[in-house]
Design a protein around this motif. Structure first.
Motif, mmCIF file in Angstrom:
data_model
loop_
_atom_site.group_PDB
_atom_site.id
_atom_site.type_symbol
_atom_site.label_atom_id
_atom_site.label_comp_id
_atom_site.label_asym_id
_atom_site.label_seq_id
_atom_site.Cartn_x
_atom_site.Cartn_y
_atom_site.Cartn_z
ATOM 1 N N VAL A 194 42.833 -33.839 40.369
ATOM 2 C CA VAL A 194 42.669 -32.988 41.256
ATOM 3 C C VAL A 194 42.307 -33.592 42.584
ATOM 4 C CG1 VAL A 194 40.858 -31.375 42.387
ATOM 5 C CG2 VAL A 194 41.540 -31.044 39.974
ATOM 6 N N ILE A 195 41.633 -34.746 42.349
ATOM 7 C CA ILE A 195 41.269 -35.449 43.671
ATOM 8 C C ILE A 195 42.615 -36.323 44.005
ATOM 9 C CG2 ILE A 195 40.032 -37.837 44.319
ATOM 10 C CD1 ILE A 195 37.845 -36.847 42.205
ATOM 11 N N PHE A 196 43.040 -36.912 43.022
ATOM 12 C CA PHE A 196 44.588 -37.674 43.563
ATOM 13 C C PHE A 196 45.663 -36.579 43.950
ATOM 14 C CE2 PHE A 196 48.836 -38.564 42.552
ATOM 15 C CZ PHE A 196 48.751 -39.919 42.673
ATOM 16 N N ASN A 197 45.400 -35.477 43.763
ATOM 17 C CA ASN A 197 46.486 -34.445 44.435
ATOM 18 C C ASN A 197 46.015 -34.145 45.782
ATOM 19 O OD1 ASN A 197 48.630 -33.941 42.550
ATOM 20 N ND2 ASN A 197 47.299 -32.734 41.468
ATOM 21 N N ILE A 198 44.548 -34.056 46.024
ATOM 22 C CA ILE A 198 44.100 -33.855 47.190
ATOM 23 C C ILE A 198 44.634 -34.841 48.430
ATOM 24 C CG2 ILE A 198 42.288 -33.417 48.693
ATOM 25 C CD1 ILE A 198 42.741 -30.785 47.059
ATOM 26 N N GLN B 159 44.518 -24.669 44.975
ATOM 27 C CA GLN B 159 43.103 -24.393 44.526
ATOM 28 C C GLN B 159 42.241 -24.666 45.784
ATOM 29 O OE1 GLN B 159 45.519 -25.032 41.816
ATOM 30 N NE2 GLN B 159 45.401 -23.049 41.281
ATOM 31 N N ASP B 160 41.226 -23.795 45.877
ATOM 32 C CA ASP B 160 40.107 -24.309 46.859
ATOM 33 C C ASP B 160 39.245 -25.391 46.112
ATOM 34 O OD1 ASP B 160 40.943 -22.219 48.314
ATOM 35 O OD2 ASP B 160 39.183 -21.019 48.026
ATOM 36 N N VAL B 161 38.557 -26.193 46.995
ATOM 37 C CA VAL B 161 37.703 -27.282 46.576
ATOM 38 C C VAL B 161 36.462 -26.642 47.163
ATOM 39 C CG1 VAL B 161 36.913 -29.558 46.550
ATOM 40 C CG2 VAL B 161 39.116 -29.122 46.328
ATOM 41 N N GLY B 162 35.599 -26.166 46.565
ATOM 42 C CA GLY B 162 34.406 -25.718 47.018
ATOM 43 C C GLY B 162 34.512 -24.666 48.138
ATOM 44 N N GLY B 163 35.538 -23.663 48.254
ATOM 45 C CA GLY B 163 35.614 -22.926 49.187
ATOM 46 C C GLY B 163 36.621 -23.260 50.339
ATOM 47 N N GLN B 164 37.346 -24.574 50.321
ATOM 48 C CA GLN B 164 38.129 -25.157 51.398
ATOM 49 C C GLN B 164 39.388 -25.432 50.574
ATOM 50 O OE1 GLN B 164 39.715 -25.576 53.979
ATOM 51 N NE2 GLN B 164 37.920 -25.438 55.098
ATOM 52 N N ASN B 165 40.671 -25.018 51.250
ATOM 53 C CA ASN B 165 41.933 -25.433 50.601
ATOM 54 C C ASN B 165 42.685 -26.331 51.469
ATOM 55 O OD1 ASN B 165 42.722 -23.570 52.342
ATOM 56 N ND2 ASN B 165 43.713 -22.190 50.885
ATOM 57 N N ARG B 166 42.480 -26.521 52.537
ATOM 58 C CA ARG B 166 43.073 -27.315 53.530
ATOM 59 C C ARG B 166 42.437 -28.976 53.111
ATOM 60 N NH1 ARG B 166 46.465 -25.062 56.425
ATOM 61 N NH2 ARG B 166 46.784 -26.036 58.634
ATOM 62 N N GLY B 167 43.467 -30.005 52.836
ATOM 63 C CA GLY B 167 42.909 -31.136 52.390
ATOM 64 C C GLY B 167 42.305 -31.780 53.597
ATOM 65 N N ARG B 168 42.979 -31.861 54.820
ATOM 66 C CA ARG B 168 41.998 -32.749 55.864
ATOM 67 C C ARG B 168 40.769 -31.973 56.047
ATOM 68 N NH1 ARG B 168 45.574 -32.026 61.135
ATOM 69 N NH2 ARG B 168 47.124 -31.433 59.723
ATOM 70 N N HIS B 169 40.272 -30.816 55.667
ATOM 71 C CA HIS B 169 39.100 -30.365 55.983
ATOM 72 C C HIS B 169 38.086 -30.300 54.746
ATOM 73 C CE1 HIS B 169 40.587 -29.245 59.869
ATOM 74 N NE2 HIS B 169 41.732 -28.589 59.264
ATOM 75 N N ILE B 170 38.632 -30.811 53.783
ATOM 76 C CA ILE B 170 37.645 -30.712 52.750
ATOM 77 C C ILE B 170 36.550 -32.175 52.633
ATOM 78 C CG2 ILE B 170 37.446 -31.304 49.987
ATOM 79 C CD1 ILE B 170 40.280 -30.298 49.717
ATOM 80 N N HIS B 171 35.355 -31.600 52.855
ATOM 81 C CA HIS B 171 34.038 -32.668 53.099
ATOM 82 C C HIS B 171 33.399 -32.770 51.742
ATOM 83 C CE1 HIS B 171 35.551 -31.593 57.327
ATOM 84 N NE2 HIS B 171 34.758 -32.566 57.404
ATOM 85 N N VAL C 6 40.259 -38.279 53.446
ATOM 86 C CA VAL C 6 39.710 -37.588 52.424
ATOM 87 C C VAL C 6 38.382 -38.311 52.002
ATOM 88 C CG1 VAL C 6 39.669 -36.945 49.800
ATOM 89 C CG2 VAL C 6 41.401 -36.501 51.492
ATOM 90 N N ARG C 7 38.333 -39.650 51.937
ATOM 91 C CA ARG C 7 37.430 -40.626 51.882
ATOM 92 C C ARG C 7 36.152 -40.451 53.135
ATOM 93 N NH1 ARG C 7 38.131 -46.503 53.140
ATOM 94 N NH2 ARG C 7 37.517 -45.608 55.060
ATOM 95 N N ASP C 8 36.691 -40.579 54.190
ATOM 96 C CA ASP C 8 35.785 -40.252 55.552
ATOM 97 C C ASP C 8 35.206 -39.047 55.471
ATOM 98 O OD1 ASP C 8 36.536 -42.882 56.083
ATOM 99 O OD2 ASP C 8 37.572 -42.422 57.612
ATOM 100 N N HIS C 9 35.633 -38.122 54.911
ATOM 101 C CA HIS C 9 35.344 -36.640 55.103
ATOM 102 C C HIS C 9 34.242 -36.657 53.794
ATOM 103 C CE1 HIS C 9 38.216 -34.293 57.837
ATOM 104 N NE2 HIS C 9 37.643 -35.714 58.514
ATOM 105 N N ASN C 10 34.349 -37.141 52.810
ATOM 106 C CA ASN C 10 33.582 -37.233 51.476
ATOM 107 C C ASN C 10 32.204 -37.655 51.844
ATOM 108 O OD1 ASN C 10 32.901 -36.806 48.866
ATOM 109 N ND2 ASN C 10 33.085 -38.832 48.545
#
Length: 189
Positions: free
Chosen positions: A56-60, A106-118, A183-187
């Motif tokens: 999942v992380i890889f695909n995001i 699929q959503d990640v914790g309610g967010q499905n836009r990759g650049r907006h996943i924190h 993705v790393r910075d937003h994490n």
């Protein structure tokens, strides 16, 4: 010749093929990541949940917006042992193509836009799924560190294939590197 049985996550969860996306235009809601993690935890060999989360992380991180429930599969061993995740297949990055949605399957914790996943979205997914949030967020960082070191080798492998030397390879390399950093910075946020 012996053949191994494989079923995708829609089949394994008793969902029709049209329900492969969590949010779809078909009116058939597909499985969310919590449900998919539950399938992995409850029906597959031990140790498969971290492998699934890595996928999942890889695909995001590569912008594979089409990593839907039919692109994750269960592989049954010939010896009758417990099933395991099948290797990833049908991988693509939509980052370099104009007009491709940025919404993931699929959503990640309610967010499905990759650049907006924190980080809070990864933590929410962890809480919903009974996973250690600190470990999940650490793994996001680890995978996002690995991808840029492997992109050149992957690009060279594709370029060596018949018809593989395409002008878009450089663009995909750049886009994947950028998305991985995002993705790393937003994490961390």
């Amino acid at each position: 010749m012996l053949r191994r049985h494989q079923e995708d996550f829609c089949q394994a969860l008793g969902r029709p093929p049209g329900a492969k996306y969590e949010h779809s235009q078909t009116g058939r809601r597909g499985p969310d990541l919590r449900t998919m993690i539950g399938l992995v935890r409850d029906r597959l060999a031990p140790g498969q949940v971290p492998r699934f989360l890595d996928a999942v992380i890889f695909n995001i991180a590569i912008g594979n917006v089409d990593s839907h429930a039919k692109n994750y599969s269960v592989l049954y061993p010939l010896d009758g042992g417990p099933p395991a995740l099948a290797p990833l297949y049908d991988l693509m990055s939509g980052l370099a193509w104009p007009g491709i949605t940025e919404n993931h399957a699929q959503d990640v914790g309610g967010q499905n836009r990759g650049r907006h996943i924190h980080g809070r979205h990864w933590a929410r997914l962890a809480a919903e799924s009974g996973i250690n949030a600190t470990q999940l967020r650490r793994r996001v960082d680890e995978i996002c560190e690995l991808i840029p070191t492997e992109v050149d080798a992957a690009i060279n492998e594709v370029a060596a294939m018949p018809g593989g030397s395409h002008g878009m390879l450089t663009e995909f390399s750049r886009e994947i590197r950028e998305r991985t950093l995002t993705v790393r910075d937003h994490n961390a946020a």
